[in-house]
Design a protein around this motif. Structure first.
Motif, PDB file in Angstrom:
ATOM      1  N   ILE A 198      45.825  38.145  43.406  1.00 45.06           N
ATOM      2  CA  ILE A 198      46.470  38.843  42.388  1.00 45.06           C
ATOM      3  C   ILE A 198      45.326  39.860  41.713  1.00 45.06           C
ATOM      4  CG2 ILE A 198      47.873  39.062  40.239  1.00 45.06           C
ATOM      5  CD1 ILE A 198      48.806  36.247  40.965  1.00 45.06           C
ATOM      6  N   PHE A 199      45.572  41.066  41.764  1.00 43.11           N
ATOM      7  CA  PHE A 199      44.379  42.140  41.196  1.00 43.11           C
ATOM      8  C   PHE A 199      45.071  42.988  40.160  1.00 43.11           C
ATOM      9  CE2 PHE A 199      43.336  41.514  45.795  1.00 43.11           C
ATOM     10  CZ  PHE A 199      42.045  41.520  46.019  1.00 43.11           C
ATOM     11  N   ARG A 200      44.116  43.187  39.552  1.00 49.22           N
ATOM     12  CA  ARG A 200      44.403  44.434  38.508  1.00 49.22           C
ATOM     13  C   ARG A 200      44.782  45.884  39.288  1.00 49.22           C
ATOM     14  NH1 ARG A 200      42.914  44.430  33.140  1.00 49.22           N
ATOM     15  NH2 ARG A 200      43.889  46.769  33.294  1.00 49.22           N
ATOM     16  N   GLU A 201      45.499  46.752  38.424  1.00 49.70           N
ATOM     17  CA  GLU A 201      45.774  47.894  39.177  1.00 49.70           C
ATOM     18  C   GLU A 201      44.819  48.829  39.771  1.00 49.70           C
ATOM     19  OE1 GLU A 201      44.811  49.129  35.008  1.00 49.70           O
ATOM     20  OE2 GLU A 201      45.742  47.431  35.982  1.00 49.70           O
ATOM     21  N   ARG A 207      39.103  45.211  38.656  1.00 44.61           N
ATOM     22  CA  ARG A 207      39.622  45.154  40.073  1.00 44.61           C
ATOM     23  C   ARG A 207      38.541  45.395  40.924  1.00 44.61           C
ATOM     24  NH1 ARG A 207      41.222  48.267  44.189  1.00 44.61           N
ATOM     25  NH2 ARG A 207      43.033  47.650  45.342  1.00 44.61           N
ATOM     26  N   GLU A 208      37.771  46.648  40.797  1.00 43.75           N
ATOM     27  CA  GLU A 208      36.815  47.023  41.662  1.00 43.75           C
ATOM     28  C   GLU A 208      35.645  46.186  41.633  1.00 43.75           C
ATOM     29  OE1 GLU A 208      35.141  50.782  40.045  1.00 43.75           O
ATOM     30  OE2 GLU A 208      37.186  51.807  40.325  1.00 43.75           O
ATOM     31  N   VAL A 209      35.216  45.154  40.665  1.00 43.56           N
ATOM     32  CA  VAL A 209      34.428  44.152  40.745  1.00 43.56           C
ATOM     33  C   VAL A 209      34.757  43.216  41.938  1.00 43.56           C
ATOM     34  CG1 VAL A 209      33.061  42.406  39.541  1.00 43.56           C
ATOM     35  CG2 VAL A 209      33.167  44.818  38.497  1.00 43.56           C
ATOM     36  N   VAL A 210      35.996  42.798  41.551  1.00 43.45           N
ATOM     37  CA  VAL A 210      36.425  41.754  42.157  1.00 43.45           C
ATOM     38  C   VAL A 210      36.478  41.970  43.848  1.00 43.45           C
ATOM     39  CG1 VAL A 210      38.421  40.159  42.753  1.00 43.45           C
ATOM     40  CG2 VAL A 210      37.619  40.614  40.294  1.00 43.45           C
ATOM     41  N   ALA A 211      37.058  43.068  44.116  1.00 40.93           N
ATOM     42  CA  ALA A 211      37.367  43.729  45.479  1.00 40.93           C
ATOM     43  C   ALA A 211      35.804  43.806  45.890  1.00 40.93           C
ATOM     44  CB  ALA A 211      37.709  44.980  45.289  1.00 40.93           C
ATOM     45  N   GLU A 212      34.780  44.291  45.672  1.00 38.02           N
ATOM     46  CA  GLU A 212      33.659  44.376  46.086  1.00 38.02           C
ATOM     47  C   GLU A 212      32.909  42.836  46.349  1.00 38.02           C
ATOM     48  OE1 GLU A 212      31.646  46.743  47.174  1.00 38.02           O
ATOM     49  OE2 GLU A 212      33.323  48.109  46.806  1.00 38.02           O
ATOM     50  N   ALA A 213      33.164  41.951  45.481  1.00 34.95           N
ATOM     51  CA  ALA A 213      32.916  40.518  45.462  1.00 34.95           C
ATOM     52  C   ALA A 213      33.490  39.883  46.678  1.00 34.95           C
ATOM     53  CB  ALA A 213      33.143  39.817  44.536  1.00 34.95           C
TER      54      ALA A 213
END
Length: 294
Positions: free
Chosen positions: A195-198, A204-210
């Motif tokens: 589950i991501f933020r929009e 969201r960008e930080v999580v996606a990059e990690a």
């Protein structure tokens, strides 16, 4: 010829916003009043200042010259107001804070409580918006302090690192990960509904990059518009997520969410303070910014 400063303010608002309706909203007057005021002002100065069109307004050559002078004039006016507030000290007054949603909801309250206990005469106003909106409010002198989740590339604004925010994997209390004695392997996240933020969210960008840096590409993805919604979905067993430690303390204490360590994967992000160099800060702003540095 002495310019009518009231009508000059109408013209400046239209020129700055590019719209009669937006200028009316900003000045809290009716659109017909704005239109009439600008027309009267053009008659006073003896030339057309704005070209009206279906896509908005555009400055004429004369309008552009007057806009530049008006911008300087009203900047001096705001500077004078700021200085007068500074001379009145901290016994009364106001402090306008703008912050990204996560900061406003989960991080500011402790600072606001400490500030209010020390300076109870200062009225506090909190605005929660996305990073770009907060930057815009700062430029327009509508907030005194700006705290956001990412740096901005806006002329006239400086982004300064404020604090580091740790982010962790969260699951429901009955998820299989809870029973692991060791940190989980990142590859196991690929089979989970993540589950991501929009799109456009800083977190969201930080999580996606990690995830990308660790070779993780979840097959099932769900995007929602708030951290609170993410926590509710995770607690209900819909999926897993990575979110700020500051947002989950209460739920972890209650046992509705569990923070799960991931092997060789630490997710952090920097939170930022925005400022306008050379702008005179009032005493309340100086006091609050001194408080949040610790």
């Amino acid at each position: 010829m002495a310019l009518n400063l009231h009508l000059l303010r109408f013209f400046f608002a239209v020129a700055q916003t590019g719209s009669f309706s937006r200028a009316a909203d900003e000045l809290n007057v009716s659109q017909p009043a704005i239109s009439r005021g600008v027309r009267d002002f053009e008659l006073q100065v003896g030339c057309r200042l704005l070209d009206r069109g279906p896509r908005g307004v555009r400055l004429t050559r004369e309008g552009d010259a007057l806009f530049r002078h008006a911008k300087t004039l009203f900047a001096m006016e705001r500077s004078a107001e700021d200085e007068l507030r500074s001379l009145r000290g901290l016994g009364s007054g106001y402090l306008r804070i703008g912050a990204s949603t996560t900061i406003a909801t989960y991080m500011l309250p402790k600072y606001l409580g400490a500030f209010h206990r020390t300076y109870s005469g200062i009225d506090l106003s909190i605005t929660s918006e996305n990073t770009r909106s907060i930057a815009g409010l700062l430029m327009k002198h509508k907030i005194d302090v700006a705290l956001v989740e990412g740096p901005v590339d806006v002329a006239g604004i400086v982004s300064e690192a404020w604090i580091t925010d740790e982010m962790v994997l969260i699951t429901s209390a009955d998820h299989a990960f809870v029973h692991d004695d060791e940190p989980i392997d990142p590859v196991r996240l690929e089979s989970e509904t993540f589950i991501f933020r929009e799109p456009g969210s800083g977190s969201r960008e930080v999580v996606a990059e990690a995830l990308k840096a660790n070779g993780v590409n979840p097959v099932r993805r769900l995007h929602v518009g708030s951290t609170e919604a993410i926590k509710q979905l995770v607690a209900s067993g819909v999926g897993v997520a990575i979110t700020s430690v500051a947002t989950i303390r209460d739920q972890v204490t209650l046992g509705t969410l569990v923070a799960i360590p991931i092997r060789h994967m630490r997710v952090e992000r920097t939170l930022w303070r925005l400022s306008v160099p050379g702008r005179l800060a009032n005493p309340a702003t100086i006091a609050f910014e001194g408080l949040i540095k610790f």
